[in-house]
Design a protein around this motif. Structure first.
Motif, short mmCIF file in Angstrom:
data_model
loop_
_atom_site.label_atom_id
_atom_site.label_comp_id
_atom_site.label_asym_id
_atom_site.label_seq_id
_atom_site.Cartn_x
_atom_site.Cartn_y
_atom_site.Cartn_z
N PRO A 92 0.79 -1.23 0.00
CA PRO A 92 0.00 0.00 0.00
C PRO A 92 0.82 1.28 0.00
CG PRO A 92 0.02 -0.98 2.18
CD PRO A 92 0.70 -1.96 1.28
N ASP A 93 2.12 1.18 0.19
CA ASP A 93 2.94 2.39 0.29
C ASP A 93 3.73 2.65 -0.98
OD1 ASP A 93 2.18 2.72 3.01
OD2 ASP A 93 3.66 1.21 3.60
N ASN A 94 4.21 3.88 -1.08
CA ASN A 94 5.21 4.21 -2.10
C ASN A 94 6.54 3.62 -1.64
OD1 ASN A 94 3.53 7.08 -1.45
ND2 ASN A 94 3.33 6.25 -3.52
N LEU A 95 7.55 3.72 -2.48
CA LEU A 95 8.87 3.20 -2.14
C LEU A 95 9.88 4.31 -2.42
CD1 LEU A 95 10.42 0.65 -1.21
CD2 LEU A 95 10.61 0.01 -3.62
N ASP A 96 9.99 5.23 -1.47
CA ASP A 96 10.83 6.43 -1.60
C ASP A 96 12.17 6.10 -2.27
OD1 ASP A 96 11.89 8.98 -1.22
OD2 ASP A 96 12.34 8.67 0.91
N PRO A 97 12.48 6.78 -3.41
CA PRO A 97 11.86 7.98 -3.99
C PRO A 97 10.79 7.69 -5.04
CG PRO A 97 13.87 7.48 -5.17
CD PRO A 97 13.74 6.42 -4.10
N PHE A 98 10.34 6.44 -5.16
CA PHE A 98 9.44 6.06 -6.24
C PHE A 98 7.98 6.15 -5.80
CE2 PHE A 98 13.43 3.60 -6.74
CZ PHE A 98 13.95 4.36 -7.78
N VAL A 99 7.18 6.79 -6.64
CA VAL A 99 5.76 7.03 -6.33
C VAL A 99 4.91 5.84 -6.74
CG1 VAL A 99 3.80 8.57 -6.70
CG2 VAL A 99 6.13 9.51 -6.63
N LEU B 45 9.94 14.26 -7.01
CA LEU B 45 10.93 15.33 -7.04
C LEU B 45 11.22 15.76 -5.60
CD1 LEU B 45 9.71 17.59 -9.98
CD2 LEU B 45 11.98 16.58 -9.79
N PRO B 46 12.47 16.03 -5.26
CA PRO B 46 12.76 16.53 -3.91
C PRO B 46 12.04 17.86 -3.69
CG PRO B 46 14.68 16.74 -5.34
CD PRO B 46 13.68 15.92 -6.08
N ARG B 47 11.76 18.16 -2.44
CA ARG B 47 10.96 19.32 -2.09
C ARG B 47 11.44 20.60 -2.77
NH1 ARG B 47 6.30 19.13 -1.19
NH2 ARG B 47 6.78 17.24 -0.05
#
Length: 262
Positions: free
Chosen positions: A37-44, A123-125
């Motif tokens: 159910p989650d994203n896989l930082d940095p992948f959306v 994208l980073p903040r």
């Protein structure tokens, strides 16, 4: 093993989940799904899309992330608000930086069905408002390295003209015997099965998780803790084709709202 333990351990393959988009396009989504159910930082998100001749994605907006599309079969016509019009065909890739905002459309080319892989990368903040941008690469521009047990094409990474704001690597791997995926320390990533069958095992795992697990087309292997993974083909037919994607996490929340990543 619970879904949370599976994600943390990064050694248990999961099956993808069918998603039907409102435009009629079907996808096999690797994540996020009910099992992951989650994203896989940095992948959306990541999915394999199947666009029939009478379906597609009309012009629609995106912002806040980057898109990598990689064609498996057929051709896909792309047009966007930057004025770009391009057809990507088998083995070709496109990267869109949506940044502060872009609109684009995707339709099958030549009146024939097509399918491919699409990856969304956060994208980073500090780059959320970057200028939108587009680049593509032909199959000939993506370098392929032959090893004793596999042929590895670099879609994103050393030698590829496709670059993103996020340090990452995207490999298209055809395993005929055995291949080891080495993930840089502190990166995260995943494997996704494209064609064929084989097995996977975490090369540095303990006794319980070091055993081989079956891995086939449509399966995803989340790897959140940067373990090396050994992949073996089952030896039949054309072997096992998969993509191996890894990148440096941003350590920032991923807030997806439909076509926007805030």
């Amino acid at each position: 093993m619970t879904p949370d333990e599976t994600i943390a351990g990064g050694v248990e393959p999961l099956s993808g989940e069918t998603v039907r988009h409102g435009t009629g396009v079907n996808s096999d989504r690797a994540f996020p799904t009910s099992r992951h159910p989650d994203n896989l930082d940095p992948f959306v998100l990541f999915e394999r899309f199947y666009i029939d001749p009478d379906t597609g994605f009309p012009m629609h907006p995106h912002k806040g992330f980057e898109i990598v599309s990689y064609m498996i079969d057929g051709g896909m016509d792309h047009a966007d608000s930057l004025g770009v019009e391009h057809t990507a065909r088998r083995g070709e890739a496109m990267r869109i930086t949506t940044g502060s905002g872009i609109r684009h459309s995707e339709f099958p080319a030549d009146g024939a069905a097509c399918n491919g892989l699409q990856l969304w990368v956060n994208l980073p903040r500090e780059e959320k408002e970057a200028d939108p941008d587009y680049v593509d690469a032909s199959a000939a521009e993506l370098p392929t390295e032959e090893t004793a047990g596999a042929a590895v094409t670099t879609v994103v990474g050393d030698g590829s003209p496709i670059e993103l704001y996020t340090p990452m690597e995207y490999l298209d791997v055809r395993v005929t015997d055995e291949w080891t995926w080495a993930v840089p320390e502190e990166w995260s990533g995943f494997l996704y099965g494209v064609e064929g069958n084989g097995t996977v095992r975490a090369a540095d795992a303990g006794a319980d998780t070091d055993r081989r697990r079956e891995f086939a087309a449509g399966d995803v292997l989340p790897n959140a803790d940067a373990r090396d993974v050994t992949v073996e083909s089952d030896g039949d037919g054309e072997g096992l084709r998969l993509v191996a994607v890894s990148g440096r996490p941003h350590g920032e929340p991923i807030r997806q709202q439909g076509p926007f990543v805030l």
